[in-house]
Scaffold this motif. Structure first.
Motif, PDB file in Angstrom:
ATOM      1  N   ARG A  69      -0.786  -4.944   2.707  1.00  0.00           N
ATOM      2  CA  ARG A  69      -2.110  -5.377   3.103  1.00  0.00           C
ATOM      3  C   ARG A  69      -2.220  -6.868   2.831  1.00  0.00           C
ATOM      4  O   ARG A  69      -1.902  -7.340   1.742  1.00  0.00           O
ATOM      5  N   LEU A  82       4.899  -4.457  12.302  1.00  0.00           N
ATOM      6  CA  LEU A  82       4.015  -3.581  13.071  1.00  0.00           C
ATOM      7  C   LEU A  82       2.642  -3.571  12.435  1.00  0.00           C
ATOM      8  O   LEU A  82       2.499  -3.244  11.259  1.00  0.00           O
ATOM      9  N   GLU A  83       1.651  -3.943  13.227  1.00  0.00           N
ATOM     10  CA  GLU A  83       0.294  -3.854  12.712  1.00  0.00           C
ATOM     11  C   GLU A  83      -0.076  -2.382  12.613  1.00  0.00           C
ATOM     12  O   GLU A  83       0.188  -1.608  13.524  1.00  0.00           O
ATOM     13  N   MET A  84      -0.644  -2.002  11.490  1.00  0.00           N
ATOM     14  CA  MET A  84      -1.081  -0.616  11.332  1.00  0.00           C
ATOM     15  C   MET A  84      -2.542  -0.549  11.736  1.00  0.00           C
ATOM     16  O   MET A  84      -3.411  -0.931  10.961  1.00  0.00           O
ATOM     17  N   LEU A 114       0.820  -1.217   0.000  1.00  0.00           N
ATOM     18  CA  LEU A 114       0.000   0.000   0.000  1.00  0.00           C
ATOM     19  C   LEU A 114       0.850   1.261   0.000  1.00  0.00           C
ATOM     20  O   LEU A 114       0.516   2.240  -0.635  1.00  0.00           O
ATOM     21  N   GLN A 115       1.914   1.232   0.744  1.00  0.00           N
ATOM     22  CA  GLN A 115       2.780   2.403   0.827  1.00  0.00           C
ATOM     23  C   GLN A 115       4.232   1.959   0.779  1.00  0.00           C
ATOM     24  O   GLN A 115       4.603   0.990   1.420  1.00  0.00           O
ATOM     25  N   PRO A 163       7.145   4.254   1.512  1.00  0.00           N
ATOM     26  CA  PRO A 163       7.635   5.609   1.793  1.00  0.00           C
ATOM     27  C   PRO A 163       9.093   5.784   1.388  1.00  0.00           C
ATOM     28  O   PRO A 163       9.813   4.805   1.178  1.00  0.00           O
ATOM     29  N   ALA A 164       9.475   7.032   1.294  1.00  0.00           N
ATOM     30  CA  ALA A 164      10.827   7.359   0.846  1.00  0.00           C
ATOM     31  C   ALA A 164      11.883   6.908   1.852  1.00  0.00           C
ATOM     32  O   ALA A 164      11.549   6.504   2.961  1.00  0.00           O
ATOM     33  N   SER A 176      -5.247  -9.744   3.426  1.00  0.00           N
ATOM     34  CA  SER A 176      -6.697  -9.720   3.683  1.00  0.00           C
ATOM     35  C   SER A 176      -7.091  -8.329   4.154  1.00  0.00           C
ATOM     36  O   SER A 176      -6.768  -7.367   3.495  1.00  0.00           O
ATOM     37  N   ASN A 177      -7.665  -8.221   5.345  1.00  0.00           N
ATOM     38  CA  ASN A 177      -8.144  -6.904   5.755  1.00  0.00           C
ATOM     39  C   ASN A 177      -7.252  -6.218   6.765  1.00  0.00           C
ATOM     40  O   ASN A 177      -7.667  -5.294   7.445  1.00  0.00           O
ATOM     41  N   THR A 178      -6.034  -6.693   6.891  1.00  0.00           N
ATOM     42  CA  THR A 178      -5.155  -6.114   7.890  1.00  0.00           C
ATOM     43  C   THR A 178      -3.943  -5.491   7.212  1.00  0.00           C
ATOM     44  O   THR A 178      -3.482  -5.986   6.187  1.00  0.00           O
ATOM     45  N   MET A 179      -3.457  -4.408   7.808  1.00  0.00           N
ATOM     46  CA  MET A 179      -2.261  -3.765   7.276  1.00  0.00           C
ATOM     47  C   MET A 179      -1.107  -3.965   8.243  1.00  0.00           C
ATOM     48  O   MET A 179      -1.267  -3.767   9.450  1.00  0.00           O
ATOM     49  N   PHE A 180       0.012  -4.371   7.685  1.00  0.00           N
ATOM     50  CA  PHE A 180       1.217  -4.517   8.502  1.00  0.00           C
ATOM     51  C   PHE A 180       2.328  -3.717   7.872  1.00  0.00           C
ATOM     52  O   PHE A 180       2.412  -3.602   6.656  1.00  0.00           O
ATOM     53  N   SER A 181       3.179  -3.206   8.721  1.00  0.00           N
ATOM     54  CA  SER A 181       4.344  -2.545   8.203  1.00  0.00           C
ATOM     55  C   SER A 181       5.534  -3.471   8.439  1.00  0.00           C
ATOM     56  O   SER A 181       5.723  -3.979   9.545  1.00  0.00           O
ATOM     57  N   LEU A 208       1.991   9.228   5.208  1.00  0.00           N
ATOM     58  CA  LEU A 208       3.264   8.569   4.903  1.00  0.00           C
ATOM     59  C   LEU A 208       3.865   9.102   3.605  1.00  0.00           C
ATOM     60  O   LEU A 208       4.807   8.549   3.068  1.00  0.00           O
ATOM     61  N   GLU A 228      -8.692 -12.488  10.145  1.00  0.00           N
ATOM     62  CA  GLU A 228      -7.596 -13.399   9.810  1.00  0.00           C
ATOM     63  C   GLU A 228      -6.437 -13.294  10.792  1.00  0.00           C
ATOM     64  O   GLU A 228      -5.782 -14.273  11.098  1.00  0.00           O
ATOM     65  N   VAL A 282       4.240  -0.555   3.876  1.00  0.00           N
ATOM     66  CA  VAL A 282       2.964  -1.006   4.422  1.00  0.00           C
ATOM     67  C   VAL A 282       2.344  -2.009   3.458  1.00  0.00           C
ATOM     68  O   VAL A 282       2.209  -1.730   2.267  1.00  0.00           O
ATOM     69  N   ILE A 295     -10.423  -0.817   4.393  1.00  0.00           N
ATOM     70  CA  ILE A 295      -9.022  -0.547   4.112  1.00  0.00           C
ATOM     71  C   ILE A 295      -8.863   0.735   3.306  1.00  0.00           C
ATOM     72  O   ILE A 295      -7.938   1.508   3.519  1.00  0.00           O
ATOM     73  N   THR A 298     -13.606  -7.141  12.176  1.00  0.00           N
ATOM     74  CA  THR A 298     -13.314  -6.500  10.894  1.00  0.00           C
ATOM     75  C   THR A 298     -12.020  -7.044  10.282  1.00  0.00           C
ATOM     76  O   THR A 298     -11.773  -6.877   9.101  1.00  0.00           O
ATOM     77  N   ARG A 299     -11.204  -7.648  11.112  1.00  0.00           N
ATOM     78  CA  ARG A 299      -9.931  -8.175  10.605  1.00  0.00           C
ATOM     79  C   ARG A 299      -9.669  -9.530  11.242  1.00  0.00           C
ATOM     80  O   ARG A 299      -8.757  -9.704  12.035  1.00  0.00           O
ATOM     81  N   LEU A 326       6.896   4.074  12.035  1.00  0.00           N
ATOM     82  CA  LEU A 326       7.367   3.686  10.705  1.00  0.00           C
ATOM     83  C   LEU A 326       8.317   4.753  10.151  1.00  0.00           C
ATOM     84  O   LEU A 326       9.388   4.452   9.633  1.00  0.00           O
ATOM     85  N   SER A 348       6.081  11.276   1.131  1.00  0.00           N
ATOM     86  CA  SER A 348       7.481  11.662   1.356  1.00  0.00           C
ATOM     87  C   SER A 348       7.609  13.099   1.850  1.00  0.00           C
ATOM     88  O   SER A 348       8.405  13.376   2.736  1.00  0.00           O
ATOM     89  N   THR A 368      -5.976   1.446  -6.983  1.00  0.00           N
ATOM     90  CA  THR A 368      -5.983   2.355  -5.826  1.00  0.00           C
ATOM     91  C   THR A 368      -4.595   2.760  -5.428  1.00  0.00           C
ATOM     92  O   THR A 368      -3.795   1.945  -5.087  1.00  0.00           O
TER      93      THR A 368
END
Ligand SMILES: Nc1nc2c(ncn2[C@@H]2O[C@H](COP(=O)(O)OP(=O)(O)O)[C@@H](O)[C@H]2O)c(=O)[nH]1
Lengths: 86, 612
Positions: free
Chosen positions: A60, B430-432, A48-49, A51-52, A62-67, B217, B96, A58, B206, B93-94, B311, B219, A86
């Protein structure tokens, strides 16, 4: 379809991929933890992201985002699926 | 008394649910750090039943020493006959990210003959977005009841209580051997399939998050936002807590003016004025700062921005062996080390948390400011350089602040490189959490609790130290002359220690008393030079110090000493409590004390060499 295998870390923002396998270099317990979080082989992951300054990206799953940092993401082999609108 | 255990993965709403069911106001731990107490509280609606909260975790397969302790704790609790049921909270909602853990919990409960109830939280979010999930189907597939709830709105709680009561009256029957023996590998696969089959569809949830992330995030925009938010953070610490700190001071002074004259016994009245009001006051003034800072950190956490800030800062901090999650604790340390140490709780990697603990006391906290101001005013000339662009005093202040931060990073960089402790480290995963509008009430209550924790936990130690210092300074001549007191004698005894810095015994005494809180140095020195209220108006004291013929080298040595030494009994007390290791606090005190001393001697001699 033209599939390129690369590391999860190399994805740019908006790119989608399918997880192929884990590198042996990633410690077993980290690999297990990643799978527990949903990063299973076969799973589709979107970046999804991105960054510089090579900050963690980041993702995705399923429905969770992890970095994730390259420490982990560079050890996950993926095949590119394309780019999300998107 | 029967006990019910509450488990769940981080960010699934455990704190909110726990507080709703018990009427308490705790922030439950999101990582199984051994630093974190297992909280428990009586259920409000069901008599003789306690709810025990376990730290949030993603799995029962530990990958660090601390997780192992937490999992071991959980297994032991399951062996306890008083424990009747387990509540497993998941974020609907999440799903999994929690299903694998849920399956593991169900299996463990089956093995131990405990009942399990799965709670699907955040149902209000799904309803709002008109997203449906097949909870009945999922419940059937996992062989456990699932109750939809919203911990925020309170919906489904009655149903949950009904279920719990029913379970209490109808203990678990036989054990399903098949379920009890499923290996982890299989559970992982199952969890994956179940999430795909029953999890919420669509990506509405999402998308809105991703839009916000594209800004935060970004730049350049993200960078501006980051600095803007950090600037606001600092502004608010000072603008919000400064009036409260003043109020505490004025209030205590007013109270002292009323109470002290009413005490007829001279010693008792001196004790009340100097030890109780001044000594304890020096520590109470920090409470507003701790409150405000805790509140702001909570605001950042609950809004979801904290993870983004981590992050952004991760890459530069990684160079020094830290993680992005160390940033907010370290930044807080610039105001006060106490809330900073509390904030380090959110660092999941035990090794990086330890490194962050090492960095925090070196950050230039606000108690150092009066000390720096005094020393700089006394020793650095008021001249300007570069045609008036750079004031020498301002530059000195900047340099000493920068010096503290640089030392912090140097220490963590060196220590991390020399301790390749893999087992106690975790990678940056890290979970966002979603961006959310934070609820103010839980944040205020949490800030209140932290402040209370600080006052009660550190208070006893601070009181003891205050009394000791007061007794030493007051006797045998009943406070008539500090230089002739026991403290003065100790000052003379330790004078040889301070001689290599070019300091006489008076400075030695001031340094000793500053262990109570660094800024006490100014007040003590004032007393030694016979100046009342030096902490209010430093000018006479500055003149006295200059007139006493102390060299610039000694001034610089003192600056360096205060930048590094861990002269703060409150920090040590809270560090000991939070890290569950008083040895760590003592070791850090010794190490930073020795380092500070050696560097100070070095600086003094260097200054002598250059003839400053
Ligand atoms: N909309 C909504 N938000 C919730 C619900 N439960 C918790 N939250 C929010 O989710 C965030 C994490 O909750 P918290 O209780 O701190 O989670 P914990 O990390 O599991 O202790 C907070 O901002 C809560 O306000 C819920 O049922 N609905």
């Amino acid at each position: 379809m033209n599939t390129t295998v690369c590391s999860l870390w190399s994805l740019g923002a908006g790119q989608r991929c399918r997880i192929e396998s884990y590198d042996k270099a990633l410690a077993e317990n980290y690999r297990v933890r990643m799978m527990e979080l949903g990063f299973h082989p076969g799973e589709v992951v979107t970046c999804l992201q991105a960054p510089a300054l090579s900050a963690p990206k980041v993702y995705r799953v399923s429905n969770t985002m992890f970095s994730l940092d390259d420490e982990v993401a560079s050890h996950i082999r993926v095949s590119l699926l394309g780019t999300d609108a998107t | 008394m029967s006990r019910i255990i509450l488990v769940g993965s981080p960010n699934s709403g455990k704190s909110l649910l726990f507080n709703r069911l018990t009427g308490l106001s705790q922030k439950v731990a999101n990582f199984p750090g051994i630093t974190v107490d297992v909280g428990s509280g009586k259920l409000q609606e069901i008599p003789d039943t306690t709810l025990v909260d376990f730290p949030g975790t993603y799995s029962l397969q530990p990958i660090s020493g601390e997780e192992e302790v937490a999992v071991e704790h959980f297994r032991r609790a399951l062996d306890d006959a008083d424990v009747t049921q387990v509540l497993c909270l998941i974020d609907a909602t999440r799903m999994e990210k929690s299903l694998y853990f849920t399956l593991q919990v169900i299996r463990e409960c089956e093995r131990h003959g405990k009942q399990v109830v799965v709670l699907a939280n955040m149902m209000d979010v799904l309803t709002r977005h008109k997203i449906e999930v097949d909870l009945a189907g999922l419940s059937h597939a996992i062989h456990a009841p699932i109750i939809p709830i919203s911990a925020r709105k309170g919906t489904g709680i009655d149903n949950l209580l009904k279920h719990l009561r029913h379970n209490i009256d109808n203990p678990k029957g036989g054990i399903d051997a098949g379920l009890a023996e499923t290996p982890d590998e299989l559970l992982r696969g199952n969890a994956h399939q179940l999430a795909t089959r029953f999890g919420p569809r669509g990506d509405i949830l999402i998308k809105s998050q991703a839009r916000l992330d594209s800004f935060f995030l970004h730049s350049t925009l993200g960078g501006f936002a980051f600095f803007g938010i950090m600037y606001l953070l600092f502004q608010s610490i000072f603008t919000w807590s400064a009036p409260a700190m003043d109020a505490v001071e004025t209030g205590l002074a007013a109270l002292s003016d009323v109470i002290v004259p009413a005490i007829s016994n001279q010693t008792a009245s001196d004790f009340t004025a100097d030890a109780l009001f001044s000594g304890i006051g020096a520590f109470l003034v920090f409470v507003p700062q701790i409150f405000v800072l805790t509140f702001i950190i909570g605001l950042l956490e609950d809004s979801g921005y904290m993870a983004r800030a981590a992050l952004i800062c991760h890459r530069p901090l990684k160079v020094f062996g830290l993680t992005g999650k160390s940033f907010i604790p370290m930044l807080s340390g610039v105001a006060c080390a106490i809330p900073a140490i509390y904030a380090a709780r959110s660092i999941d990697s035990p090794k990086k948390r330890l490194l962050t603990y090492m960095a925090i006391p070196l950050m230039p906290c606000s108690a150092r400011l009066p000390v720096y101001t005094l020393l700089i005013a006394a020793f650095i000339p008021q001249t300007t350089a570069l045609g008036g662009l750079v004031g020498l005093q301002g530059l000195a202040m900047f340099l000493i602040y920068f010096f503290g931060m640089a030392c912090a990073l140097l220490v963590t960089g060196l220590v991390s490189r020399n301790s390749p402790d893999q087992y106690n480290d975790l990678p940056f995963v890290l979970e966002m959490p979603p961006y959310r509008v934070p609820g103010l009430k839980p944040l205020l209550r949490n800030s209140w609790n932290r402040s209370k924790h600080f006052v009660t936990k550190a208070g006893k130690i601070i009181f003891a130290v205050t009394v000791v210092i007061w007794v030493l300074g007051y006797f045998p001549n009943h406070g008539a002359d500090l230089s002739a007191s026991w403290l003065g004698s100790i000052g003379h005894v330790v004078e040889p220690i301070f001689a290599p810095l070019g300091l006489d015994w008076r400075y030695g005494v001031a340094v000793l008393t500053s262990f109570l809180a660094r800024e006490v140095f100014v007040g003590t020195l004032g007393t030694m030079f016979g100046i009342e209220g030096a902490d209010e108006n430093m000018v006479p004291l500055v003149e006295q110090i200059q007139a006493s013929g102390l060299s610039v080298g000694s001034g610089l040595a003192l600056l360096v000493f205060f930048a590094i030494a861990l002269m703060c009994v409150s920090t040590m007390a809270i560090l000991g409590k939070e890290s569950r290791s008083n040895t760590l606090a003592l070791k850090m005190f010794a190490a930073y004390g020795i380092a500070a001393y050696i560097l100070a001697v070095g600086v003094y001699n260097l200054a002598l060499l250059f003839g400053i």
